[in-house]
Design a protein around this motif. Structure first.
Motif, PDB file in Angstrom:
ATOM      1  N   ARG A  78      -4.471 -17.807   3.872  1.00 32.67           N
ATOM      2  CA  ARG A  78      -4.007 -16.440   3.594  1.00 32.67           C
ATOM      3  C   ARG A  78      -4.682 -15.495   4.586  1.00 32.67           C
ATOM      4  O   ARG A  78      -5.915 -15.457   4.678  1.00 32.67           O
ATOM      5  N   PHE A  79      -3.870 -14.744   5.343  1.00 36.51           N
ATOM      6  CA  PHE A  79      -4.383 -13.843   6.365  1.00 36.51           C
ATOM      7  C   PHE A  79      -3.985 -12.403   6.050  1.00 36.51           C
ATOM      8  O   PHE A  79      -2.906 -12.144   5.491  1.00 36.51           O
ATOM      9  N   ASP A  80      -4.867 -11.474   6.433  1.00 37.83           N
ATOM     10  CA  ASP A  80      -4.507 -10.052   6.424  1.00 37.83           C
ATOM     11  C   ASP A  80      -3.536  -9.814   7.569  1.00 37.83           C
ATOM     12  O   ASP A  80      -3.841 -10.110   8.731  1.00 37.83           O
ATOM     13  N   GLY A  81      -2.342  -9.290   7.249  1.00 40.62           N
ATOM     14  CA  GLY A  81      -1.312  -9.160   8.266  1.00 40.62           C
ATOM     15  C   GLY A  81      -1.624  -8.166   9.357  1.00 40.62           C
ATOM     16  O   GLY A  81      -1.195  -8.343  10.504  1.00 40.62           O
ATOM     17  N   THR A  82      -2.373  -7.113   9.054  1.00 42.12           N
ATOM     18  CA  THR A  82      -2.621  -6.065  10.056  1.00 42.12           C
ATOM     19  C   THR A  82      -3.843  -6.356  10.919  1.00 42.12           C
ATOM     20  O   THR A  82      -3.928  -5.877  12.054  1.00 42.12           O
ATOM     21  N   THR A  83      -4.789  -7.144  10.413  1.00 47.86           N
ATOM     22  CA  THR A  83      -5.993  -7.439  11.196  1.00 47.86           C
ATOM     23  C   THR A  83      -6.048  -8.897  11.666  1.00 47.86           C
ATOM     24  O   THR A  83      -6.794  -9.207  12.598  1.00 47.86           O
ATOM     25  N   THR A 102       0.689  -9.316   4.324  1.00 52.93           N
ATOM     26  CA  THR A 102      -0.024 -10.577   4.159  1.00 52.93           C
ATOM     27  C   THR A 102       0.758 -11.687   4.847  1.00 52.93           C
ATOM     28  O   THR A 102       1.983 -11.738   4.752  1.00 52.93           O
ATOM     29  N   ILE A 103       0.041 -12.571   5.534  1.00 55.63           N
ATOM     30  CA  ILE A 103       0.657 -13.740   6.163  1.00 55.63           C
ATOM     31  C   ILE A 103       0.098 -14.981   5.484  1.00 55.63           C
ATOM     32  O   ILE A 103      -1.115 -15.172   5.418  1.00 55.63           O
ATOM     33  N   ALA A 154       0.818  -1.216   0.000  1.00 56.07           N
ATOM     34  CA  ALA A 154       0.000   0.000   0.000  1.00 56.07           C
ATOM     35  C   ALA A 154       0.848   1.260   0.000  1.00 56.07           C
ATOM     36  O   ALA A 154       0.383   2.333  -0.383  1.00 56.07           O
ATOM     37  N   GLY A 155       2.097   1.142   0.455  1.00 55.74           N
ATOM     38  CA  GLY A 155       2.958   2.309   0.522  1.00 55.74           C
ATOM     39  C   GLY A 155       2.790   3.126   1.782  1.00 55.74           C
ATOM     40  O   GLY A 155       3.417   4.173   1.937  1.00 55.74           O
ATOM     41  N   THR A 156       1.948   2.662   2.705  1.00 56.23           N
ATOM     42  CA  THR A 156       1.776   3.338   3.991  1.00 56.23           C
ATOM     43  C   THR A 156       2.172   2.378   5.108  1.00 56.23           C
ATOM     44  O   THR A 156       1.965   1.166   5.000  1.00 56.23           O
ATOM     45  N   PRO A 157       2.754   2.907   6.188  1.00 57.78           N
ATOM     46  CA  PRO A 157       3.216   2.022   7.268  1.00 57.78           C
ATOM     47  C   PRO A 157       2.063   1.248   7.909  1.00 57.78           C
ATOM     48  O   PRO A 157       0.917   1.721   7.965  1.00 57.78           O
ATOM     49  N   GLY A 158       2.387   0.081   8.354  1.00 55.53           N
ATOM     50  CA  GLY A 158       1.406  -0.750   9.047  1.00 55.53           C
ATOM     51  C   GLY A 158       2.093  -1.605  10.087  1.00 55.53           C
ATOM     52  O   GLY A 158       3.314  -1.773  10.074  1.00 55.53           O
ATOM     53  N   THR A 159       1.318  -2.155  10.989  1.00 55.99           N
ATOM     54  CA  THR A 159       1.859  -2.993  12.059  1.00 55.99           C
ATOM     55  C   THR A 159       1.187  -4.352  12.019  1.00 55.99           C
ATOM     56  O   THR A 159      -0.051  -4.445  11.887  1.00 55.99           O
ATOM     57  N   LEU A 160       1.971  -5.385  12.132  1.00 51.92           N
ATOM     58  CA  LEU A 160       1.405  -6.737  12.134  1.00 51.92           C
ATOM     59  C   LEU A 160       0.517  -6.952  13.354  1.00 51.92           C
ATOM     60  O   LEU A 160       0.823  -6.491  14.458  1.00 51.92           O
ATOM     61  N   ALA A 161      -0.565  -7.653  13.136  1.00 56.80           N
ATOM     62  CA  ALA A 161      -1.424  -8.058  14.248  1.00 56.80           C
ATOM     63  C   ALA A 161      -0.680  -9.100  15.092  1.00 56.80           C
ATOM     64  O   ALA A 161       0.301  -9.688  14.630  1.00 56.80           O
ATOM     65  N   PRO A 162      -1.107  -9.332  16.328  1.00 54.49           N
ATOM     66  CA  PRO A 162      -0.481 -10.402  17.115  1.00 54.49           C
ATOM     67  C   PRO A 162      -0.462 -11.705  16.317  1.00 54.49           C
ATOM     68  O   PRO A 162      -1.500 -12.159  15.818  1.00 54.49           O
ATOM     69  N   VAL A 163       0.704 -12.299  16.210  1.00 56.82           N
ATOM     70  CA  VAL A 163       0.890 -13.422  15.294  1.00 56.82           C
ATOM     71  C   VAL A 163       0.441 -14.743  15.902  1.00 56.82           C
ATOM     72  O   VAL A 163      -0.061 -15.625  15.184  1.00 56.82           O
ATOM     73  N   GLU A 164       0.560 -14.897  17.218  1.00 59.04           N
ATOM     74  CA  GLU A 164       0.264 -16.191  17.808  1.00 59.04           C
ATOM     75  C   GLU A 164      -1.177 -16.636  17.562  1.00 59.04           C
ATOM     76  O   GLU A 164      -1.402 -17.794  17.167  1.00 59.04           O
TER      77      GLU A 164
END
Length: 485
Positions: A296-301, A277-278, A238-248
């Motif tokens: 396939r998971f959305d990495g931020t949500t 994307t995870i 997307a070109g905008t910063p993002g943070t990964l959701a809790p991965v566990e």
């Protein structure tokens, strides 16, 4: 032109083996070792001996470490820990464009507590890349695999007494004994050899026949990969910063979906982007097909975007062939069967190379140069591979660039063996190199001490048996002054 079809196939069989035999020998031996790729990596990380790891917790620790130390890498590629491998294997790209491959500690997720080594990954990658830049190594391996299929099929035609050969071996008969050994080894596990050769060629088929892809995807051949594995491609950043959701929680959810297959691999694309994307890929412990179940998971949500199962017949067949080739589905007894059959294939190739020089010698033709190269490759390759194991134990654990030095040791030893073989008369080079293989393999067995785990015991047993084989071959070699058969 040859007078009969069988003589034409015999000629083709001989020349296919001559032109590709040395390369095939290296490919087959490294591929045979790759059957125990994870176990070799454990052996080369003695710090991990006896440890176990939960795949989800180890993957979370690895992702946390990568989030701190490689946040701007375009992708993290993780192979999850498992019963055979109590560590996470990670590949990521640095800012200078270079890729890094490291085993990560299952508790801390950091590579600092364990030595830097490629372990079994070296044999796995060398098996189809030959330590050459892309695509040259893979293309050479693909041609060699196709040549092996051709050699096996023409060998079936060339041997008139195909089934009789299974029960025939006449020892101490010179060239006849070599021919009997070549035929017997080839016939014994021929179905395995055909499947391995054919599946290897199919795995690299896009390099052998790229024109269909170029015609179907003009100007955008990368789209072929997206259509081949729809769930495994990355979303555009997307070109905008993002943070990964809790991965566990994401990985726990993936583990529930995969059930007994478990998580095999995890890809995290654009980890610092809002469109991260995870991808979680299921294992194939309960089926042969490889990479057939992907989440396939959305990495931020953390939202599940797709639960993809491969059902297309052609792709499923290709996945099954690849699964048969890499044998990740195989339980321990089956992996040992793969290993033994791989050694037999190497013996078929080596005996064929030896048989060709004996035939030419009987015809009064000079074979000295080829005999010396045969000695350098047939006896030198196991010594070089043993050198990789020895370098792992002899190099300082904290040496910078240690993994690269271990790989360099393979080619330094290999080069020295070839130089030695070329410098000595062929009869002496066989004896000298066979004699050097014995202490090299005995050293691998000794460094496997204290032989408490199955990995240590298995490595020592294989090294001792191979050393015994070289000792027997050395005892059967005539004095250098005589002309050996």
């Amino acid at each position: 032109m040859k007078p009969t079809f069988r003589t034409a196939m015999t000629w083709l069989h001989d020349w296919t083996g001559i032109l590709t035999g040395w390369v095939l020998l290296a490919i087959v031996l490294s591929g045979t070792l790759s059957v125990f790729r994870s176990e070799i990596t454990v052996w080369m990380h003695p710090e991990l001996a006896g440890r176990t790891a939960d795949p989800v917790q180890a993957s979370v620790a690895a992702i946390d470490w990568l989030h701190t130390h490689a946040p701007h890498s375009p992708a993290w590629y993780l192979t999850a820990a498992g019963p055979r491998a109590p560590f996470t294997w990670a590949v990521w790209q640095q800012s200078d464009g270079q890729f890094v491959q490291r085993a990560l500690d299952p508790s801390s997720g950091a590579p600092d507590t364990i030595r830097d080594t490629l372990g079994g990954e070296f044999f796995y990658r060398f098996h189809f890349e030959l330590q050459l830049p892309y695509p040259f190594g893979r293309l050479l391996a693909a041609i060699a695999a196709l040549a092996l299929v051709l050699a096996l099929v023409t060998g079936i035609v060339a041997h008139r007494r195909f089934f009789t050969d299974f029960f025939t071996f006449r020892p101490r008969k010179g060239q006849r004994s070599w021919l009997d050994a070549h035929n017997l080894l080839g016939v014994t596990v021929l179905p395995f050899h055909l499947i391995i050769a054919f599946s290897g060629a199919v795995t690299l088929a896009t390099l052998l026949l790229p024109w269909g892809i170029l015609a179907a995807y003009p100007g955008a051949p990368a789209r072929f990969g997206d259509d081949l594995s729809p769930a495994m491609s990355a979303r555009p950043a997307a070109g905008t910063p993002g943070t990964l959701a809790p991965v566990e929680p994401i990985l726990r959810d993936a583990a529930r979906h995969f059930g007994p297959d478990g998580i095999a691999q995890i890809y995290v694309y654009n980890p610092a982007d809002a469109a991260s994307t995870i991808i979680a890929i299921g294992g194939n412990g309960t089926h042969v097909g490889f990479n057939t179940h992907v989440l396939r998971f959305d990495g931020t949500t953390g939202r599940l975007l797709a639960d993809y199962r491969e059902h297309r017949p052609l792709i499923s067949a290709t996945a099954a062939l690849y699964g048969l080739h890499v044998a990740r589905f195989a339980p321990l007894p089956t992996r040992w069967l793969y290993f033994i059959c791989g050694l037999l294939l190497a013996a078929v190739i080596a005996s064929g190379l030896r048989l060709r020089t004996l035939r030419r010698r009987r015809q009064g033709k000079s074979t000295e140069a080829v005999e010396r190269l045969n000695a350098g490759m047939i006896a030198g390759t196991p010594i070089a591979f043993a050198g990789y194991f020895l370098a792992n134990r002899l190099l300082p654990a904290a040496l910078p660039g240690r993994a690269g030095h271990e790989v360099q040791a393979v080619f330094i030893v290999w080069g020295l063996m070839l130089v030695l073989a070329i410098a000595l008369p062929s009869a002496r080079s066989w004896r000298v190199l066979s004699g050097l293989a014995i202490p090299a393999l005995a050293g691998v067995a000794a460094f496997s001490a204290p032989w408490l785990t199955g990995v240590e015991q298995g490595t020592a047993a294989v090294a001792i048996l191979l050393a015994a084989g070289f000792a027997y071959a050395l005892s059967r070699r005539p004095p250098p002054s005589s002309r050996a058969n």
